[in-house]
Design a protein around this motif. Structure first.
Motif, PDB file in Angstrom:
ATOM      1  N   LEU A 177       0.837  -1.213   0.000  1.00  0.00           N
ATOM      2  CA  LEU A 177       0.000   0.000   0.000  1.00  0.00           C
ATOM      3  C   LEU A 177       0.866   1.256   0.000  1.00  0.00           C
ATOM      4  CD1 LEU A 177      -2.765  -1.174   2.485  1.00  0.00           C
ATOM      5  CD2 LEU A 177      -3.118  -0.543   0.080  1.00  0.00           C
ATOM      6  N   LEU A 178       1.900   1.268   0.831  1.00  0.00           N
ATOM      7  CA  LEU A 178       2.798   2.420   0.846  1.00  0.00           C
ATOM      8  C   LEU A 178       3.460   2.588  -0.518  1.00  0.00           C
ATOM      9  CD1 LEU A 178       4.340   1.784   4.379  1.00  0.00           C
ATOM     10  CD2 LEU A 178       3.041   3.828   3.726  1.00  0.00           C
ATOM     11  N   GLY A 179       3.783   1.448  -1.152  1.00  0.00           N
ATOM     12  CA  GLY A 179       4.431   1.482  -2.468  1.00  0.00           C
ATOM     13  C   GLY A 179       3.512   2.009  -3.555  1.00  0.00           C
ATOM     14  N   GLU A 180       2.222   2.068  -3.297  1.00  0.00           N
ATOM     15  CA  GLU A 180       1.275   2.680  -4.247  1.00  0.00           C
ATOM     16  C   GLU A 180       1.109   4.160  -3.958  1.00  0.00           C
ATOM     17  OE1 GLU A 180       0.180   1.100  -6.901  1.00  0.00           O
ATOM     18  OE2 GLU A 180       1.360  -0.587  -6.164  1.00  0.00           O
ATOM     19  N   GLY A 181       1.648   4.610  -2.806  1.00  0.00           N
ATOM     20  CA  GLY A 181       1.551   6.030  -2.451  1.00  0.00           C
ATOM     21  C   GLY A 181       2.858   6.736  -2.759  1.00  0.00           C
ATOM     22  N   GLY A 182       3.342   7.479  -1.795  1.00  0.00           N
ATOM     23  CA  GLY A 182       4.529   8.290  -2.054  1.00  0.00           C
ATOM     24  C   GLY A 182       5.840   7.587  -1.770  1.00  0.00           C
ATOM     25  N   TRP A 183       5.815   6.290  -1.725  1.00  0.00           N
ATOM     26  CA  TRP A 183       7.008   5.535  -1.338  1.00  0.00           C
ATOM     27  C   TRP A 183       7.512   4.671  -2.491  1.00  0.00           C
ATOM     28  CZ3 TRP A 183       8.890   5.702   3.805  1.00  0.00           C
ATOM     29  CH2 TRP A 183       8.070   6.416   4.702  1.00  0.00           C
ATOM     30  N   ARG A 184       8.810   4.377  -2.404  1.00  0.00           N
ATOM     31  CA  ARG A 184       9.399   3.395  -3.316  1.00  0.00           C
ATOM     32  C   ARG A 184       9.338   2.034  -2.623  1.00  0.00           C
ATOM     33  NH1 ARG A 184      15.898   2.695  -3.539  1.00  0.00           N
ATOM     34  NH2 ARG A 184      15.878   0.498  -4.166  1.00  0.00           N
ATOM     35  N   LEU A 185       8.666   1.076  -3.257  1.00  0.00           N
ATOM     36  CA  LEU A 185       8.611  -0.274  -2.694  1.00  0.00           C
ATOM     37  C   LEU A 185       9.976  -0.942  -2.879  1.00  0.00           C
ATOM     38  CD1 LEU A 185       6.906  -2.724  -1.592  1.00  0.00           C
ATOM     39  CD2 LEU A 185       6.658  -3.396  -3.985  1.00  0.00           C
ATOM     40  N   MET A 186      10.548  -1.416  -1.767  1.00  0.00           N
ATOM     41  CA  MET A 186      11.838  -2.129  -1.870  1.00  0.00           C
ATOM     42  C   MET A 186      11.634  -3.638  -1.909  1.00  0.00           C
ATOM     43  SD  MET A 186      14.258   0.070   0.682  1.00  0.00           S
ATOM     44  CE  MET A 186      15.722  -0.882   0.283  1.00  0.00           C
ATOM     45  N   GLY A 187      10.575  -4.088  -1.266  1.00  0.00           N
ATOM     46  CA  GLY A 187      10.310  -5.514  -1.303  1.00  0.00           C
ATOM     47  C   GLY A 187       9.331  -5.912  -0.228  1.00  0.00           C
ATOM     48  N   ASP A 188       8.638  -7.012  -0.432  1.00  0.00           N
ATOM     49  CA  ASP A 188       7.647  -7.455   0.548  1.00  0.00           C
ATOM     50  C   ASP A 188       8.129  -8.683   1.310  1.00  0.00           C
ATOM     51  OD1 ASP A 188       7.382  -9.323  -1.560  1.00  0.00           O
ATOM     52  OD2 ASP A 188       5.378  -9.832  -0.850  1.00  0.00           O
ATOM     53  N   GLU A 189       9.319  -9.212   0.956  1.00  0.00           N
ATOM     54  CA  GLU A 189       9.739 -10.476   1.551  1.00  0.00           C
ATOM     55  C   GLU A 189      11.115 -10.378   2.218  1.00  0.00           C
ATOM     56  OE1 GLU A 189       8.022 -13.182   1.798  1.00  0.00           O
ATOM     57  OE2 GLU A 189       9.476 -14.763   2.242  1.00  0.00           O
ATOM     58  N   PHE A 190      12.100  -9.890   1.473  1.00  0.00           N
ATOM     59  CA  PHE A 190      13.456  -9.788   2.008  1.00  0.00           C
ATOM     60  C   PHE A 190      13.957  -8.350   1.927  1.00  0.00           C
ATOM     61  CE2 PHE A 190      13.727 -14.221   0.200  1.00  0.00           C
ATOM     62  CZ  PHE A 190      13.802 -14.874   1.409  1.00  0.00           C
ATOM     63  N   THR A 191      14.669  -7.942   2.959  1.00  0.00           N
ATOM     64  CA  THR A 191      15.456  -6.712   2.890  1.00  0.00           C
ATOM     65  C   THR A 191      16.904  -7.106   3.133  1.00  0.00           C
ATOM     66  OG1 THR A 191      13.589  -5.435   3.709  1.00  0.00           O
ATOM     67  CG2 THR A 191      15.752  -4.403   3.864  1.00  0.00           C
ATOM     68  N   LEU A 192      17.796  -6.581   2.318  1.00  0.00           N
ATOM     69  CA  LEU A 192      19.196  -6.994   2.349  1.00  0.00           C
ATOM     70  C   LEU A 192      20.039  -5.884   2.950  1.00  0.00           C
ATOM     71  CD1 LEU A 192      17.700  -8.698   0.205  1.00  0.00           C
ATOM     72  CD2 LEU A 192      19.769  -8.699  -1.153  1.00  0.00           C
ATOM     73  N   ILE A 193      20.846  -6.222   3.953  1.00  0.00           N
ATOM     74  CA  ILE A 193      21.704  -5.228   4.593  1.00  0.00           C
ATOM     75  C   ILE A 193      23.161  -5.534   4.229  1.00  0.00           C
ATOM     76  CG2 ILE A 193      22.401  -4.172   6.780  1.00  0.00           C
ATOM     77  CD1 ILE A 193      19.440  -3.821   6.271  1.00  0.00           C
ATOM     78  N   ALA A 194      23.840  -4.546   3.658  1.00  0.00           N
ATOM     79  CA  ALA A 194      25.254  -4.751   3.300  1.00  0.00           C
ATOM     80  C   ALA A 194      26.094  -4.678   4.573  1.00  0.00           C
ATOM     81  CB  ALA A 194      25.699  -3.693   2.306  1.00  0.00           C
ATOM     82  N   PRO A 195      26.853  -5.730   4.875  1.00  0.00           N
ATOM     83  CA  PRO A 195      27.613  -5.722   6.134  1.00  0.00           C
ATOM     84  C   PRO A 195      28.619  -4.573   6.202  1.00  0.00           C
ATOM     85  CG  PRO A 195      27.528  -7.944   5.240  1.00  0.00           C
ATOM     86  CD  PRO A 195      26.968  -7.026   4.183  1.00  0.00           C
ATOM     87  N   ALA A 196      29.246  -4.228   5.093  1.00  0.00           N
ATOM     88  CA  ALA A 196      30.307  -3.216   5.155  1.00  0.00           C
ATOM     89  C   ALA A 196      29.751  -1.820   5.395  1.00  0.00           C
ATOM     90  CB  ALA A 196      31.123  -3.244   3.862  1.00  0.00           C
ATOM     91  N   SER A 197      28.664  -1.464   4.685  1.00  0.00           N
ATOM     92  CA  SER A 197      28.178  -0.084   4.747  1.00  0.00           C
ATOM     93  C   SER A 197      26.960   0.094   5.649  1.00  0.00           C
ATOM     94  CB  SER A 197      27.806   0.375   3.336  1.00  0.00           C
ATOM     95  OG  SER A 197      26.689  -0.371   2.873  1.00  0.00           O
ATOM     96  N   GLY A 198      26.264  -0.999   5.951  1.00  0.00           N
ATOM     97  CA  GLY A 198      25.027  -0.891   6.717  1.00  0.00           C
ATOM     98  C   GLY A 198      23.842  -0.463   5.877  1.00  0.00           C
ATOM     99  N   GLU A 199      24.060  -0.255   4.563  1.00  0.00           N
ATOM    100  CA  GLU A 199      22.962   0.188   3.705  1.00  0.00           C
ATOM    101  C   GLU A 199      21.994  -0.959   3.404  1.00  0.00           C
ATOM    102  OE1 GLU A 199      24.910   3.687   0.988  1.00  0.00           O
ATOM    103  OE2 GLU A 199      25.547   1.633   0.628  1.00  0.00           O
ATOM    104  N   ALA A 200      20.741  -0.570   3.120  1.00  0.00           N
ATOM    105  CA  ALA A 200      19.719  -1.565   2.774  1.00  0.00           C
ATOM    106  C   ALA A 200      19.589  -1.642   1.260  1.00  0.00           C
ATOM    107  CB  ALA A 200      18.377  -1.173   3.391  1.00  0.00           C
ATOM    108  N   PHE A 201      19.467  -2.862   0.749  1.00  0.00           N
ATOM    109  CA  PHE A 201      19.252  -3.091  -0.681  1.00  0.00           C
ATOM    110  C   PHE A 201      17.889  -3.752  -0.883  1.00  0.00           C
ATOM    111  CE2 PHE A 201      23.194  -2.045  -2.908  1.00  0.00           C
ATOM    112  CZ  PHE A 201      24.026  -1.795  -1.820  1.00  0.00           C
ATOM    113  N   ALA A 202      17.315  -3.458  -2.030  1.00  0.00           N
ATOM    114  CA  ALA A 202      15.949  -3.902  -2.307  1.00  0.00           C
ATOM    115  C   ALA A 202      15.927  -5.296  -2.930  1.00  0.00           C
ATOM    116  CB  ALA A 202      15.277  -2.912  -3.251  1.00  0.00           C
TER     117      ALA A 202
END
Lengths: 338, 288
Positions: free
Chosen positions: B131-156
């Motif tokens: 629902l958020l992804g249909e509004g003003g948000w970018r949908l990253m995923g509904d099942e997995f979120t990936l965290i890069a160990p080195a940077s701490g950033e989230a990948f979709a």
């Protein structure tokens, strides 16, 4: 060319990884995973210029294998802490031993359970010490349990409740009922120290065990990994000691494993390019069945050649127990399945 | 295998093989607008197969295989082949992926910062993200979120969203019907219908974002927000990760950094509208 054929060519250094086509990589990555050798391949190709997505995947595999190796060695340390107060001496076997001894086949090698060898006289004390230290029985089935104790070369597997890791406590390297009866006392007596205070089998015994594990114990499912172990072990030991092959012959005779060791060496030569000394460099027409079995996987990673698999499965049981006992065992297992 | 296709979702390139044409055709339709790299070797293999040759036609049932398999997993009827493919793809990521810390969590992003929502199935994390992804948000995923160990950033990992039961009607009324997959009725997980993410979610799927808010939603009951301590968030996320143990120290480092730098809340909500309102409120606070 099948993905399995490419995979062994890459291991043998007969083929340039930089020249593989994208669809060839699909197959190679798939079958290497299926053989639990993707991280080993990643180490083999560490210096080769491969496409970027492959390089990233292989780097992931090397990093993950490093963590897994550390965890496997930690498990060995846990076993030592459980057994040292009881003054029980043990020898590391297989993957953990290769890692503890820093051998080249350990690079990226997947390590499943912790395998240790103890003297048969220490078996009961070892079991008690491990149970006291938090390991638990896995097999709840009384027949399986009794079968292990009466006929196998190891205790029924134990699992550590907290760490969820298995330990196989061996008192010899092949089932008691096996046609071949290696000499575990000689193996224990001649074990050598590894860094960090662990003991491992001496080079010739390590090669004998590797060959026995590959060819005398099991149906060669996933055998390529064991063959790679043999290739690395024998090649490295021969470089360190020019008399290695001669000593290996003598030791294999002592354990009754001459034909297994000889065949392992020939298979390693044929598939992985192991350099053998004169006298070992024979050819045996039955080897081709083993070649086929070791490479029996399609490009999607599935086992292929069903009849050959079955034949090797029957062979493994045939080696493992006398016919009357085999009949009784299969009868019991069949009844339990119903 | 007889039929096959290639799909790239986030950083993972799949090859999917099948004994039947139908599941592949369904996948190709869902993933038609995802970027295709014919030259890129596959990281992961999924196989949809008949256990016996005749089961290809006679009461066809789809077994899920691949690099990793779940022993004793039950097969699905061919009519649910798309679900089998989805489960096979999830399985390969859950058990095989090592580049990132995997969180079983949905995520949406705005201005380069992400809300990560972790919860068991039925918590509503997929529905909220969709629902958020249909509004003003970018949908990253509904099942997995990936965290890069080195940077701490989230990948979709913006696979086709797996809408279940009531969520189907809730979304179906809002989106172009061309973005919906076929209705898979009466699956072991209930009714399922896939939603193709918006084009912006697919175009930006490789762009990393900084985690800014951690939510642990629970569908049902009065609307409530309970701040969560670092310790509890950490333990919950270790349970929500399929490769935390395999990553060893790198996983520990990534997860401790996440819970120490990102505020976490447990939220309960009686319906989607109030759930979304809660997320937007907490976001407004966190983004300040």
């Amino acid at each position: 060319m099948s993905a399995m054929a490419i995979l062994v060519d890459l291991f043998a250094g007969r083929r340039d990884a930089a020249a593989l086509a994208p669809r060839e990589w699909d197959g190679v990555i798939g079958v290497a995973r299926a053989e639990a050798m993707l991280a080993t391949l990643a180490h083999r190709l560490a210096e080769v210029d491969v496409p970027e997505p492959v390089a990233l995947l292989l780097a992931d595999q090397r990093r993950a294998a490093e963590v897994a190796t550390g965890q496997a060695l930690w498990e060995a340390e846990m076993a030592r802490r459980a057994l040292a107060p009881e003054r029980i001496e043990f020898v590391l076997l297989k993957g953990t031993a290769y890692a503890a001894a820093g051998l080249s086949c350990a690079a990226g090698r997947q390590i499943g359970d912790l395998d240790i060898l103890v003297g048969k006289h220490d078996l009961a004390r070892t079991e008690n010490a491990l149970l006291k230290a938090g390991w638990e029985w896995v097999k709840s089935d009384p027949y399986d349990d009794a079968y292990y104790r009466a006929h196998m070369h190891e205790l029924p597997p134990l699992i550590h409740g907290g760490r969820d890791r298995m330990i196989d406590v061996h008192h010899t390297i092949l089932p008691r009922t096996h046609r071949k009866t290696p000499d575990p006392l000689a193996m224990l007596a001649d074990a050598v120290p590894a860094p960090d205070g662990f003991a491992v089998l001496c080079p010739t015994d390590m090669a004998c065990h590797c060959a026995a594990h590959l060819l005398a114990d099991g149906d060669l499912q996933g055998g390529l990994r064991n063959l790679w172990d043999f290739h690395c072990l024998a090649s490295d030991f021969a470089v360190a000691d020019p008399g290695f092959w001669g000593k290996l012959d003598g030791r294999a005779d002592q354990h009754g494993l001459r034909s297994e060791v000889r065949r392992a060496a020939r298979l390693a030569r044929d598939l992985l390019g192991t350099l053998l000394p004169s006298g070992w460099d024979a050819h045996d027409p039955t080897d081709r069945w083993f070649h086929r079995r070791l490479l029996a996987r399609d490009d999607w990673g599935r086992s292929s050649d069903f009849l050959l698999q079955q034949a090797f499965y029957i062979r493994s049981h045939w080696l493992r127990m006398p016919p009357a006992m085999l009949a009784r065992h299969l009868w019991t297992k069949w009844h339990k399945r119903r | 295998m007889r039929h096959g296709t290639r799909i790239a979702v986030g950083p993972v390139q799949f090859r999917v093989g099948s004994d039947w044409a139908k599941p592949i055709a369904a996948l190709d339709r869902l993933y038609a607008d995802y970027p295709q790299h014919e030259d890129r070797p596959a990281d992961a293999t999924v196989r949809l197969f008949a256990a016996r040759p005749w089961r290809r036609w006679l009461r066809p049932s789809v077994h899920i295989g691949g690099d990793y398999v779940v022993p004793d997993a039950l097969p699905l009827p061919l009519s649910m082949g798309l679900l089998a493919a989805e489960m096979g793809m999830n399985l390969q990521v859950a058990l095989g992926w090592r580049r990132h810390l995997l969180l079983h969590a949905s995520a949406v992003a705005k201005n380069g910062r992400a809300v990560i929502m972790s919860g068991a199935s039925g918590s509503g994390k997929s529905t909220l993200a969709a629902l958020l992804g249909e509004g003003g948000w970018r949908l990253m995923g509904d099942e997995f979120t990936l965290i890069a160990p080195a940077s701490g950033e989230a990948f979709a990992f913006p696979r086709a969203v797996s809408l279940k039961n009531q969520a189907i009607a809730e979304l179906a009324g809002r989106v172009d019907p061309a973005r919906l997959g076929p209705l898979l009725a009466g699956t072991p997980k209930g009714d399922i219908r896939h939603l193709i993410p918006r084009a912006d979610a697919i175009e930006t799927m490789h762009e990393p974002v900084r985690p800014a808010l951690l939510l642990f939603p629970r569908f049902g009951g009065e609307a409530a927000v309970v701040p969560m301590g670092e310790g509890e968030a950490f333990v919950r996320l270790t349970e929500a990760s399929t490769n935390y143990i395999a990553l060893g120290e790198a996983g520990f480092g990534a997860l401790t950094r996440l819970v120490r730098t990102v505020p976490a809340f447990a939220i309960a909500y009686p319906d989607s509208a109030s759930g979304i309102a809660l997320v937007e409120d907490l976001w407004a606070e966190a983004a300040r």
